[in-house]
Design a protein around this motif. Structure first.
Motif: not given
Length: 209
Positions: A49-50, A59-60, A62-64
């Motif tokens: 994730i990161n 986390v959206t 559209s992306g992280v």
């Protein structure tokens, strides 16, 4: 927005600022707590994730997103009805980003020297020297905030914004950083005011649970 955001945080870190902003925005989100002590921020699942291995991460659809200033601005623009940023005023919006950049690049770095000196050096004597300087460098950052922001009662004057939970988050650590809040009455007053806000209390209670 109907899709829930996924927010990754650790207690007693700068992620609190974004957590409060999510509450301010009345966003739909799920909390994912990481233990820094147990190294969960460096686990394989979280690094997917990161890859930076730090918090916060959001986390959206559209992306992280990572980095507090980016997350704060995203929340403010995703939920415009909450009026968490002066997006319609180019100068005031730039001032907001100026303040948040100062928090990330100056105050946060000075604060981190107290417990994370290994990010910069390996020599133990050098780390101890950095730690001894923390009260001076952190106080210098608050002096700038006291003199050039907080015209009152909020960072941007009369209007609350995502800059306020960012300042509150760090102001909680003034004493551990060796800074006397009495030196900075406007910052101390802001901290007390923010501590009473329902959204701040909800975020703190959720992180302590």
């Amino acid at each position: 927005m109907n899709e829930r955001l996924q927010f990754y945080y650790a207690q007693d870190t700068c992620s609190l600022a974004s957590h409060v902003a999510l509450e301010d925005a009345e966003a739909l989100y799920d909390l994912h707590r990481l233990s820094i002590e147990q190294g969960e921020h460096n686990s394989g699942s979280y690094l997917e994730i990161n890859p930076k291995g730090r918090v916060p991460a959001l986390v959206t659809p559209s992306g992280v997103l990572t980095e507090t200033p980016a997350i704060l601005v995203y929340i403010s623009q995703l939920f415009p009805d909450a009026q968490l940023a002066p997006v319609g005023d180019p100068y005031q919006f730039a001032r907001l980003q100026e303040f948040n950049s100062f928090m990330a690049s100056t105050l946060h770095v000075a604060h981190a020297h107290r417990m994370r000196g290994h990010r910069w050096v390996d020599d133990e004597a050098a780390i101890e020297a950095m730690q001894r300087k923390v009260p001076v460098t952190v106080a210098a950052a608050y002096s700038h905030i006291e003199d050039f922001y907080l015209d009152g009662p909020f960072v941007l004057g009369q209007h609350y914004s995502v800059a306020d939970p960012y300042l509150f988050t760090f102001a909680q650590w003034m004493e551990p950083d060796g800074v006397d809040p009495l030196q900075f009455p406007k910052v101390a007053e802001h901290r007390e005011m923010m501590a009473q806000r329902p959204t701040v209390r909800r975020a703190l209670e959720a992180e302590a649970a």
